[in-house]
Design an enzyme around this catalytic site. Structure first.
Site, PDB file in Angstrom:
ATOM      1  N   SER A 217       0.817  -1.214   0.000  1.00  0.00           N
ATOM      2  CA  SER A 217       0.000   0.000   0.000  1.00  0.00           C
ATOM      3  C   SER A 217       0.856   1.273   0.000  1.00  0.00           C
ATOM      4  O   SER A 217       2.023   1.259   0.388  1.00  0.00           O
ATOM      5  CB  SER A 217      -0.913   0.010   1.221  1.00  0.00           C
ATOM      6  OG  SER A 217      -1.638  -1.188   1.282  1.00  0.00           O
TER       7      SER A 217
HETATM    8  N1  SAM Z   1      -0.730  -4.104   3.907  1.00  0.00           N
HETATM    9  C1  SAM Z   1      -0.109  -4.804   2.831  1.00  0.00           C
HETATM   10  C2  SAM Z   1       1.265  -4.298   2.575  1.00  0.00           C
HETATM   11  O1  SAM Z   1       1.633  -3.279   3.155  1.00  0.00           O
HETATM   12  O2  SAM Z   1       1.975  -4.928   1.788  1.00  0.00           O
HETATM   13  C3  SAM Z   1      -0.955  -4.656   1.610  1.00  0.00           C
HETATM   14  C4  SAM Z   1      -1.565  -5.901   1.221  1.00  0.00           C
HETATM   15  S1  SAM Z   1      -2.409  -6.001  -0.299  1.00  0.00           S
HETATM   16  C5  SAM Z   1      -3.048  -4.415  -0.644  1.00  0.00           C
HETATM   17  C6  SAM Z   1      -3.849  -6.915   0.260  1.00  0.00           C
HETATM   18  C7  SAM Z   1      -3.558  -8.326   0.700  1.00  0.00           C
HETATM   19  O3  SAM Z   1      -4.788  -8.929   1.134  1.00  0.00           O
HETATM   20  C8  SAM Z   1      -3.029  -9.242  -0.394  1.00  0.00           C
HETATM   21  O4  SAM Z   1      -1.812  -9.797   0.004  1.00  0.00           O
HETATM   22  C9  SAM Z   1      -4.109 -10.317  -0.548  1.00  0.00           C
HETATM   23  O5  SAM Z   1      -3.616 -11.594  -0.868  1.00  0.00           O
HETATM   24  C10 SAM Z   1      -4.731 -10.291   0.824  1.00  0.00           C
HETATM   25  N2  SAM Z   1      -6.077 -10.871   0.913  1.00  0.00           N
HETATM   26  C11 SAM Z   1      -7.116 -10.792   0.052  1.00  0.00           C
HETATM   27  N3  SAM Z   1      -8.178 -11.495   0.506  1.00  0.00           N
HETATM   28  C12 SAM Z   1      -7.800 -12.020   1.698  1.00  0.00           C
HETATM   29  C13 SAM Z   1      -8.444 -12.843   2.656  1.00  0.00           C
HETATM   30  N4  SAM Z   1      -9.703 -13.264   2.516  1.00  0.00           N
HETATM   31  N5  SAM Z   1      -7.755 -13.199   3.757  1.00  0.00           N
HETATM   32  C14 SAM Z   1      -6.478 -12.785   3.944  1.00  0.00           C
HETATM   33  N6  SAM Z   1      -5.810 -12.003   3.062  1.00  0.00           N
HETATM   34  C15 SAM Z   1      -6.456 -11.621   1.957  1.00  0.00           C
END
Ligand code: SAM
Length: 224
Positions: free
Chosen positions: A74
């Site tokens: 992000s």
């Molecule tokens: N905060 C993170 C960073 O700083 O790198 C950003 C992560 S990215 C925007 C969103 C993440 O949510 C992804 O890695 C994705 O695989 C995960 N995600 C999506 N659906 C999910 C779920 N149901 N449970 C856990 N993680 C999930």
């Protein structure tokens, strides 16, 4: 809507440490991030550790960046903003949904007593666990699975932060929030969302819409 187009870019030729300090002053504090603990945590987490090798030179780009498995790390401003609205004082137990690169997790680990983080993609969870160990976070517990269900074994949580977008506020997360707790989650369509802050008081959960954002989808039983 925040107009990010007018934000200044960092001058060239700065070291990572200098770029980070520049980011804190010109992309965070100047844009309204005011909590000194949050600014200090953003100053202490080297974003270059959390991005893939090939994008390391762009680690302080003022936006989201691609990581593995089609996901993103992000934008620093969004990380700081979502963290700030949780109003962490240092004693809290926090649940994060969507570990991704672990960058947001690292920020939370500096501001709360315990962080529980859930990721659904195994390769990302493994990589984030390694990076967070290198960063020195020793108050983080990892879980591989569908975070739209929360992590009921360790509930209740004083704060919950969701780093992927849901069509509605996932009900299990509200249920796992402690009385007086705060939950921040992007809610909207698959393309665009609003950050929603949920404050729980007894049986009541009040929702407040904050700023517009664009996150990757929360894939799961209470997501897409
Ligand atoms: N905060 C993170 C960073 O700083 O790198 C950003 C992560 S990215 C925007 C969103 C993440 O949510 C992804 O890695 C994705 O695989 C995960 N995600 C999506 N659906 C999910 C779920 N149901 N449970 C856990 N993680 C999930």
């Amino acid at each position: 809507m925040h107009d990010y187009s007018t934000r200044p870019s960092a001058p060239t030729g700065l070291s990572f440490a200098e770029q980070r300090e520049w980011m804190v002053r010109h992309q965070l504090a100047a844009w309204g991030i005011a909590d000194p603990r949050v600014l200090d945590a953003m100053r202490r987490v080297p974003r270059e550790l959390f991005v893939p090798e090939e994008t390391r030179a762009d680690a302080y780009f003022d936006g989201a960046l691609p990581i593995a498995a089609g996901q993103t790390i992000s934008q620093p401003y969004v990380v700081a903003h979502m963290t700030e609205v949780l109003r962490l004082g240092g004693q809290e137990k926090v649940l994060e949904i969507g570990t991704g690169s672990g960058y947001q997790t690292a920020v939370l680990s500096l501001l709360a007593a315990e962080v529980y983080t859930v990721e659904r993609i195994a390769s990302l969870a493994r990589q984030a666990q390694e990076t967070l160990a290198r960063f020195g976070a020793n108050n983080v517990r990892f879980h591989l699975g569908d975070g739209s269900l929360g992590w009921p074994e360790h509930a209740p949580y004083d704060a919950i932060l969701v780093t992927c977008a849901a069509p509605v506020v996932p009900r299990p997360l509200v249920q796992q929030l402690a009385d007086g707790g705060r939950l921040v989650v992007p809610v909207g369509s698959r393309g665009y969302q609003d950050l929603v802050l949920v404050r729980k008081n007894g049986q009541e959960a009040r929702e407040e819409r904050l700023s517009p954002v664009a996150f990757v989808p929360l894939i799961g039983e209470h997501g897409w």
